[in-house]
Design a protein around this motif. Structure first.
Motif, PDB file in Angstrom:
ATOM      1  N   LEU A  69       0.777  -1.284  -0.187  1.00  0.00           N
ATOM      2  CA  LEU A  69       0.275  -0.166   0.138  1.00  0.00           C
ATOM      3  C   LEU A  69       1.034   1.166  -0.173  1.00  0.00           C
ATOM      4  O   LEU A  69       1.583   0.895   0.803  1.00  0.00           O
ATOM      5  N   ILE A  70       0.870   2.337  -0.595  1.00  0.00           N
ATOM      6  CA  ILE A  70       1.277   3.626  -0.972  1.00  0.00           C
ATOM      7  C   ILE A  70       1.058   4.513   1.114  1.00  0.00           C
ATOM      8  O   ILE A  70      -0.667   4.468   1.454  1.00  0.00           O
ATOM      9  N   PRO A  71       1.947   4.467   1.516  1.00  0.00           N
ATOM     10  CA  PRO A  71       2.074   4.634   2.675  1.00  0.00           C
ATOM     11  C   PRO A  71       0.786   6.442   2.626  1.00  0.00           C
ATOM     12  O   PRO A  71       1.639   7.229   2.430  1.00  0.00           O
ATOM     13  N   GLN A  72       0.185   6.175   3.640  1.00  0.00           N
ATOM     14  CA  GLN A  72      -0.506   7.594   4.006  1.00  0.00           C
ATOM     15  C   GLN A  72      -0.334   8.604   5.330  1.00  0.00           C
ATOM     16  O   GLN A  72      -0.164   7.809   5.984  1.00  0.00           O
ATOM     17  N   VAL A  80      -8.881   2.501   3.372  1.00  0.00           N
ATOM     18  CA  VAL A  80      -9.830   3.021   1.826  1.00  0.00           C
ATOM     19  C   VAL A  80      -9.265   2.111   0.996  1.00  0.00           C
ATOM     20  O   VAL A  80      -9.986   1.548   0.097  1.00  0.00           O
ATOM     21  N   ASP A  81      -7.906   2.906   0.705  1.00  0.00           N
ATOM     22  CA  ASP A  81      -7.263   2.760  -0.174  1.00  0.00           C
ATOM     23  C   ASP A  81      -7.498   1.422  -0.830  1.00  0.00           C
ATOM     24  O   ASP A  81      -7.465   0.902  -2.007  1.00  0.00           O
ATOM     25  N   ALA A  82      -6.972   0.442   0.527  1.00  0.00           N
ATOM     26  CA  ALA A  82      -6.639  -1.353   0.610  1.00  0.00           C
ATOM     27  C   ALA A  82      -8.273  -1.297  -0.615  1.00  0.00           C
ATOM     28  O   ALA A  82      -8.333  -2.581  -1.800  1.00  0.00           O
ATOM     29  N   GLY A  83      -9.706  -0.973  -0.509  1.00  0.00           N
ATOM     30  CA  GLY A  83     -10.918  -1.846  -0.650  1.00  0.00           C
ATOM     31  C   GLY A  83     -11.336  -0.606  -1.843  1.00  0.00           C
ATOM     32  O   GLY A  83     -11.566  -1.433  -2.984  1.00  0.00           O
ATOM     33  N   MET A  84     -11.007   1.103  -2.364  1.00  0.00           N
ATOM     34  CA  MET A  84     -10.534   1.086  -3.998  1.00  0.00           C
ATOM     35  C   MET A  84      -9.889   0.686  -4.738  1.00  0.00           C
ATOM     36  O   MET A  84     -10.053   1.007  -5.890  1.00  0.00           O
ATOM     37  N   PRO A 197     -14.738   7.899  -6.225  1.00  0.00           N
ATOM     38  CA  PRO A 197     -14.958   6.806  -7.344  1.00  0.00           C
ATOM     39  C   PRO A 197     -13.176   6.831  -7.781  1.00  0.00           C
ATOM     40  O   PRO A 197     -13.259   5.448  -7.861  1.00  0.00           O
ATOM     41  N   ASP A 198     -12.630   8.040  -8.215  1.00  0.00           N
ATOM     42  CA  ASP A 198     -11.564   7.872  -8.693  1.00  0.00           C
ATOM     43  C   ASP A 198     -10.289   7.720  -8.306  1.00  0.00           C
ATOM     44  O   ASP A 198      -8.921   6.427  -8.705  1.00  0.00           O
ATOM     45  N   ARG A 199     -10.447   7.051  -6.730  1.00  0.00           N
ATOM     46  CA  ARG A 199      -9.782   6.912  -5.301  1.00  0.00           C
ATOM     47  C   ARG A 199      -8.738   5.901  -5.424  1.00  0.00           C
ATOM     48  O   ARG A 199      -6.812   5.540  -5.889  1.00  0.00           O
ATOM     49  N   ARG A 202      -6.653   6.252  -9.130  1.00  0.00           N
ATOM     50  CA  ARG A 202      -5.099   7.412  -8.669  1.00  0.00           C
ATOM     51  C   ARG A 202      -3.899   5.701  -7.603  1.00  0.00           C
ATOM     52  O   ARG A 202      -3.065   6.253  -7.967  1.00  0.00           O
ATOM     53  N   VAL A 203      -4.285   4.885  -7.168  1.00  0.00           N
ATOM     54  CA  VAL A 203      -3.546   5.164  -6.510  1.00  0.00           C
ATOM     55  C   VAL A 203      -2.716   3.253  -6.924  1.00  0.00           C
ATOM     56  O   VAL A 203      -1.202   3.893  -6.926  1.00  0.00           O
ATOM     57  N   VAL A 204      -3.236   2.851  -8.147  1.00  0.00           N
ATOM     58  CA  VAL A 204      -2.553   1.742  -8.863  1.00  0.00           C
ATOM     59  C   VAL A 204      -1.369   3.351 -10.002  1.00  0.00           C
ATOM     60  O   VAL A 204      -0.200   2.213  -9.536  1.00  0.00           O
ATOM     61  N   ALA A 205      -1.852   3.935 -10.046  1.00  0.00           N
ATOM     62  CA  ALA A 205      -0.743   4.698 -10.955  1.00  0.00           C
ATOM     63  C   ALA A 205       0.249   5.163 -10.371  1.00  0.00           C
ATOM     64  O   ALA A 205       1.421   4.589 -10.804  1.00  0.00           O
ATOM     65  N   GLU A 206       0.000   5.581  -8.756  1.00  0.00           N
ATOM     66  CA  GLU A 206       1.154   5.800  -8.526  1.00  0.00           C
ATOM     67  C   GLU A 206       2.021   4.724  -7.614  1.00  0.00           C
ATOM     68  O   GLU A 206       2.963   4.480  -7.829  1.00  0.00           O
TER      69      GLU A 206
END
Lengths: 222, 222
Positions: A69-72, A80-84, A197-199, A202-206
């Motif tokens: 996961l990208i550290p936040q 939230v990022d894991a789910g999105m 919805p696009d979170r 964006r995380v996958v692109a990063e």
């Protein structure tokens, strides 16, 4: 291409072919012959990586929970990022769709296992860290909330499949997080969380840009 | 027993036998022979009520949404009661379990329909009334919330089936409402809502007492 890299790619191709068949037909009705045909492989090549249909299912189930996961700033944002991210990747990755189906079919008698316990442990651990950071309300029990989110997310993705063949899954996952977070986040964390919805996209692109950098490649701009 | 009452009871017995078979095997694998055997009926008796397997599925799907709720001061309590009553009855009523399975299997190509649209309309209508009463936060969109709850509830009951064969469904439904209500209820309504795990059992007992009174019978105390 190095031999090891080729083996990793073949293993992934086999897993994806098996996942496509499992996701469509379920475990019981899937045949190794179907998987071989889809992967364009010989029995020998397949069995080199996975000695049985059960081993294929296990390989798929072990690939469900994110390795990275990208550290936040907020642990709750990582939750939230894991789910999105899952919502973004479900329509694009047969391994995740097969994992959901195999896990939902698992009643304890089947040869294969379930990814649900690993998801619950992963999710509860993030919530636990968020709670220790003071981001989560004091009465929240991480495992209870993790199980509630797992069941809810699974149902929402099933409904999205029925409604739109997963085309609206990111929208529906965003709505789910908006409905659940006020019950668990402290107000100062709640206002800072990104549940758009696009979170996931964006995380996958990063993550992809980070992986490319690690490979010594410079990611393309834009 | 009057002839009409006998016909109503036979119709219900047929529906329950069909539901038991559909809930266990799904629509495609269910046979009319299995249903006849379980109901202890002849083909003629069955076809008098339901001319086909499709008609049986339709009969089950039409019996999902409650015909009656006990009026409450808060419309939002009635919304919770519909869910908690369903949670209480799912382990006890094969018609509801078959309805969930048939609806989740429905992709638009099957002969039977789905109860999901009727549930969403019912749920959204209660939320809409609650919003007009000022019980629901201004930004809540009733249909969006109704779809989110439907997907979440369906997933939570599936997870409860896997974990405990529905033994913990009332506990899990209570947890779900506790996780969703803070996002939709105004604070003054939120503190008054009863989401206890035994809420469904109490509502069902009250409905039965009301029905017994309407039949001219005095319900038993306790």
């Amino acid at each position: 291409m190095a031999q090891q890299e080729r083996a990793v790619r073949t293993r992934r191709a086999v897993l994806e072919a098996a996942a496509t068949v499992f996701a469509e037909h379920g475990y019981a009705a899937a045949t190794v012959a179907d998987i071989l045909k889809l992967a364009g492989l010989t029995k020998g090549a397949l069995y080199f990586h996975f000695p049985s249909k059960e081993a294929l299912a296990q390989g798929i189930l072990e690939a469900q929970v994110p390795q990275q996961l990208i550290p936040q700033e907020l642990k709750l944002q990582e939750w939230v990022d894991a789910g999105m991210t899952l919502a973004h990747q479900l329509p694009r990755d047969p391994v995740l769709r097969a994992g959901a189906r195999l896990s939902a079919e698992y009643t304890g008698d089947e040869q294969h296992g379930s990814a649900f316990p690993a998801w619950i442990a992963f999710s509860a651990s993030l919530l636990d860290q968020a709670k220790r950071n003071g981001e989560v309300l004091g009465h929240v029990e991480p495992t209870e909330t993790a199980e509630c989110l797992l069941g809810s997310f699974h149902g929402v993705q099933l409904f999205s499949q029925l409604q739109s063949n997963w085309a609206d899954i990111e929208q529906r996952a965003s709505v789910l997080f908006r409905h659940v977070l006020p019950a668990i986040a402290v107000p100062s964390a709640l206002v800072r969380l990104d549940t758009a919805p696009d979170r996931g996209a964006r995380v996958v692109a990063e993550l992809k840009a980070m992986a490319a950098e690690q490979d010594g490649l410079v990611p393309l701009a834009g």
